[in-house]
Write an enzyme that holds these catalytic residues in place. Sequence first.
Site, PDB file in Angstrom:
ATOM      1  N   CYS A  35      28.843 -26.046   3.930  1.00 20.75           N
ATOM      2  CA  CYS A  35      29.194 -27.344   4.414  1.00 20.75           C
ATOM      3  C   CYS A  35      29.380 -27.636   5.758  1.00 20.75           C
ATOM      4  O   CYS A  35      29.721 -29.054   5.968  1.00 20.75           O
ATOM      5  CB  CYS A  35      30.563 -27.401   3.441  1.00 20.75           C
ATOM      6  SG  CYS A  35      31.742 -26.424   4.294  1.00 20.75           S
ATOM      7  N   CYS A 104      36.060 -21.730   0.616  1.00 20.25           N
ATOM      8  CA  CYS A 104      36.458 -22.185   1.724  1.00 20.25           C
ATOM      9  C   CYS A 104      37.281 -21.127   2.472  1.00 20.25           C
ATOM     10  O   CYS A 104      37.427 -20.946   3.720  1.00 20.25           O
ATOM     11  CB  CYS A 104      37.244 -23.291   1.493  1.00 20.25           C
ATOM     12  SG  CYS A 104      36.467 -24.711   0.504  1.00 20.25           S
TER      13      CYS A 104
HETATM   14 FE1  FES Z   1      33.848 -26.715   3.471  1.00 26.81          FE
HETATM   15 FE2  FES Z   1      35.991 -26.100   2.186  1.00 26.81          FE
HETATM   16  S1  FES Z   1      34.258 -27.715   1.805  1.00 26.81           S
HETATM   17  S2  FES Z   1      35.381 -25.210   4.073  1.00 26.81           S
END
Ligand code: FES
Length: 125
Positions: A35, A104
Amino acid sequence: MPDYSATVLDHFQRPRNLGDLESPDAVAEVENPACGDRTRLSVRLRDGRIAEARFRAEGCPAAIAASSMTTELLLGKSLAEAAAIRDEDVAAALGGLPRNKLHCSVLAEDVIQAVIEAYRATHGR
Ligand code: FES
């Protein structure tokens, strides 16, 4: 907003040990390739144990809470004890993470490993 635990929300809204240490013994920054969220961790050791830890994170609430919890989990630990902390430990300390947010907490494990490597690179094993 995902169904976060009260502990996640607490650490997200009131992050512990936020910031950067001045003249840390080691600092490392990692990025979650999934992400692009990032976290940086700086530590200071005293008598072989982590005496201070600070973080800065750019990311989702789970990443910020995991980074904050990581600094608390690290305090008082030797490097060997710190190296044994897994992302599942961070998630458990946070009262769990929603299934789609489990990745995460990997950021926390990665930054712990990276800061230990950084410390050993400059201070020896
Ligand atoms: Fe990237 Fe949580 S969505 S670390």
